[in-house]
Scaffold this motif. Structure first.
Motif, PDB file in Angstrom:
ATOM      1  N   GLU A  42     -51.656  -6.692  11.145  1.00 62.01           N
ATOM      2  CA  GLU A  42     -50.382  -7.303  10.508  1.00 62.01           C
ATOM      3  C   GLU A  42     -49.320  -7.852  11.871  1.00 62.01           C
ATOM      4  O   GLU A  42     -48.297  -8.151  11.457  1.00 62.01           O
ATOM      5  CB  GLU A  42     -49.411  -5.994  10.118  1.00 62.01           C
ATOM      6  N   GLY A  43     -50.078  -7.760  13.134  1.00 64.38           N
ATOM      7  CA  GLY A  43     -49.250  -8.395  14.205  1.00 64.38           C
ATOM      8  C   GLY A  43     -48.564  -7.318  15.120  1.00 64.38           C
ATOM      9  O   GLY A  43     -48.143  -7.483  16.058  1.00 64.38           O
ATOM     10  N   GLY A  95     -59.382  -2.246   9.021  1.00 56.94           N
ATOM     11  CA  GLY A  95     -58.395  -1.152   9.446  1.00 56.94           C
ATOM     12  C   GLY A  95     -58.870  -0.362  10.593  1.00 56.94           C
ATOM     13  O   GLY A  95     -58.555   0.925  11.112  1.00 56.94           O
ATOM     14  N   PHE A  96     -60.129  -0.712  10.950  1.00 62.24           N
ATOM     15  CA  PHE A  96     -60.729   0.148  12.112  1.00 62.24           C
ATOM     16  C   PHE A  96     -60.773  -0.498  13.426  1.00 62.24           C
ATOM     17  O   PHE A  96     -60.682  -1.515  13.434  1.00 62.24           O
ATOM     18  CB  PHE A  96     -62.429   0.258  11.652  1.00 62.24           C
ATOM     19  N   ILE A 100     -70.550   8.554  15.090  1.00 63.56           N
ATOM     20  CA  ILE A 100     -69.863   7.313  14.590  1.00 63.56           C
ATOM     21  C   ILE A 100     -69.439   6.433  15.472  1.00 63.56           C
ATOM     22  O   ILE A 100     -69.289   6.475  16.592  1.00 63.56           O
ATOM     23  CB  ILE A 100     -68.539   7.806  13.754  1.00 63.56           C
ATOM     24  N   THR A 101     -69.207   5.001  15.117  1.00 63.01           N
ATOM     25  CA  THR A 101     -69.046   4.077  15.882  1.00 63.01           C
ATOM     26  C   THR A 101     -67.528   3.187  15.719  1.00 63.01           C
ATOM     27  O   THR A 101     -66.912   2.477  16.484  1.00 63.01           O
ATOM     28  CB  THR A 101     -70.140   2.829  15.968  1.00 63.01           C
ATOM     29  N   VAL A 102     -66.830   3.742  14.809  1.00 61.41           N
ATOM     30  CA  VAL A 102     -65.651   3.000  14.508  1.00 61.41           C
ATOM     31  C   VAL A 102     -64.604   4.246  13.863  1.00 61.41           C
ATOM     32  O   VAL A 102     -65.157   5.294  13.391  1.00 61.41           O
ATOM     33  CB  VAL A 102     -65.664   1.780  13.332  1.00 61.41           C
ATOM     34  N   ILE A 103     -63.385   4.070  14.108  1.00 60.00           N
ATOM     35  CA  ILE A 103     -62.364   5.078  13.550  1.00 60.00           C
ATOM     36  C   ILE A 103     -61.303   4.146  13.011  1.00 60.00           C
ATOM     37  O   ILE A 103     -61.028   3.123  13.224  1.00 60.00           O
ATOM     38  CB  ILE A 103     -61.800   5.997  14.563  1.00 60.00           C
ATOM     39  N   LYS A 104     -60.614   4.884  11.922  1.00 61.78           N
ATOM     40  CA  LYS A 104     -59.453   4.112  11.289  1.00 61.78           C
ATOM     41  C   LYS A 104     -58.066   4.208  11.807  1.00 61.78           C
ATOM     42  O   LYS A 104     -57.916   5.457  12.412  1.00 61.78           O
ATOM     43  CB  LYS A 104     -59.408   4.703   9.768  1.00 61.78           C
ATOM     44  N   VAL A 105     -57.311   3.283  12.126  1.00 59.38           N
ATOM     45  CA  VAL A 105     -55.968   3.656  12.903  1.00 59.38           C
ATOM     46  C   VAL A 105     -55.020   2.904  12.133  1.00 59.38           C
ATOM     47  O   VAL A 105     -55.291   1.745  11.150  1.00 59.38           O
ATOM     48  CB  VAL A 105     -56.236   2.876  14.372  1.00 59.38           C
ATOM     49  N   ILE A 152     -56.754  -0.651  28.569  1.00 56.73           N
ATOM     50  CA  ILE A 152     -57.822  -1.263  27.709  1.00 56.73           C
ATOM     51  C   ILE A 152     -57.285  -1.848  26.365  1.00 56.73           C
ATOM     52  O   ILE A 152     -56.103  -1.260  25.850  1.00 56.73           O
ATOM     53  CB  ILE A 152     -58.931   0.007  27.272  1.00 56.73           C
ATOM     54  N   THR A 153     -57.480  -2.731  26.078  1.00 55.27           N
ATOM     55  CA  THR A 153     -56.974  -3.660  24.841  1.00 55.27           C
ATOM     56  C   THR A 153     -58.171  -3.746  23.525  1.00 55.27           C
ATOM     57  O   THR A 153     -59.268  -4.172  23.853  1.00 55.27           O
ATOM     58  CB  THR A 153     -56.437  -5.140  25.249  1.00 55.27           C
ATOM     59  N   LEU A 154     -57.751  -3.208  22.401  1.00 58.56           N
ATOM     60  CA  LEU A 154     -58.643  -3.134  21.432  1.00 58.56           C
ATOM     61  C   LEU A 154     -58.005  -3.915  20.128  1.00 58.56           C
ATOM     62  O   LEU A 154     -56.795  -3.944  20.149  1.00 58.56           O
ATOM     63  CB  LEU A 154     -58.811  -1.710  20.952  1.00 58.56           C
ATOM     64  N   GLN A 155     -59.038  -4.525  19.454  1.00 53.36           N
ATOM     65  CA  GLN A 155     -58.289  -5.391  18.262  1.00 53.36           C
ATOM     66  C   GLN A 155     -58.927  -4.515  16.833  1.00 53.36           C
ATOM     67  O   GLN A 155     -60.037  -4.312  16.948  1.00 53.36           O
ATOM     68  CB  GLN A 155     -58.952  -6.573  18.266  1.00 53.36           C
TER      69      GLN A 155
END
Length: 89
Positions: free
Chosen positions: A30-31, A10-11, A78-83, A2-5
């Motif tokens: 940041e790449g 920052g979430f 919640i629907t987003v998490i900080k990574v 799975i690929t996430l952006q």
């Protein structure tokens, strides 16, 4: 895989658990690209959900409502998490 952006704040979007053995690739703003397992992100999701529920007093017994559940906009989730890239280590 799975690929996430990651978004500009920052979430990443995550509103449920992933299978524990699934590989997940996150492209950071940041790449950098980090690879995680589902179990790693599930732990981060659980921590974020516990913090959200604690801040909004959603833990503990509050009783229940006999009214039909609204499924359009869940308010206890919640629907987003900080990574960040260092989480992959």
């Amino acid at each position: 895989m799975i690929t996430l952006q990651q978004d500009a704040d920052g979430f990443i979007r995550m509103n449920r658990h992933f299978p524990d053995t699934t590989l997940i690739s996150i492209s950071f703003t940041e790449g950098a690209v980090g690879e995680f397992t589902g179990a790693q992100l599930n732990a981060v999701f659980d921590d974020a959900l516990a913090e959200f529920r604690g801040q909004n007093r959603l833990e503990g017994a509050k009783g229940f409502s006999r009214a039909p559940a609204k499924t359009v906009h869940p308010t206890k989730n919640i629907t987003v998490i900080k990574v960040h890239p260092e989480m992959a280590r």
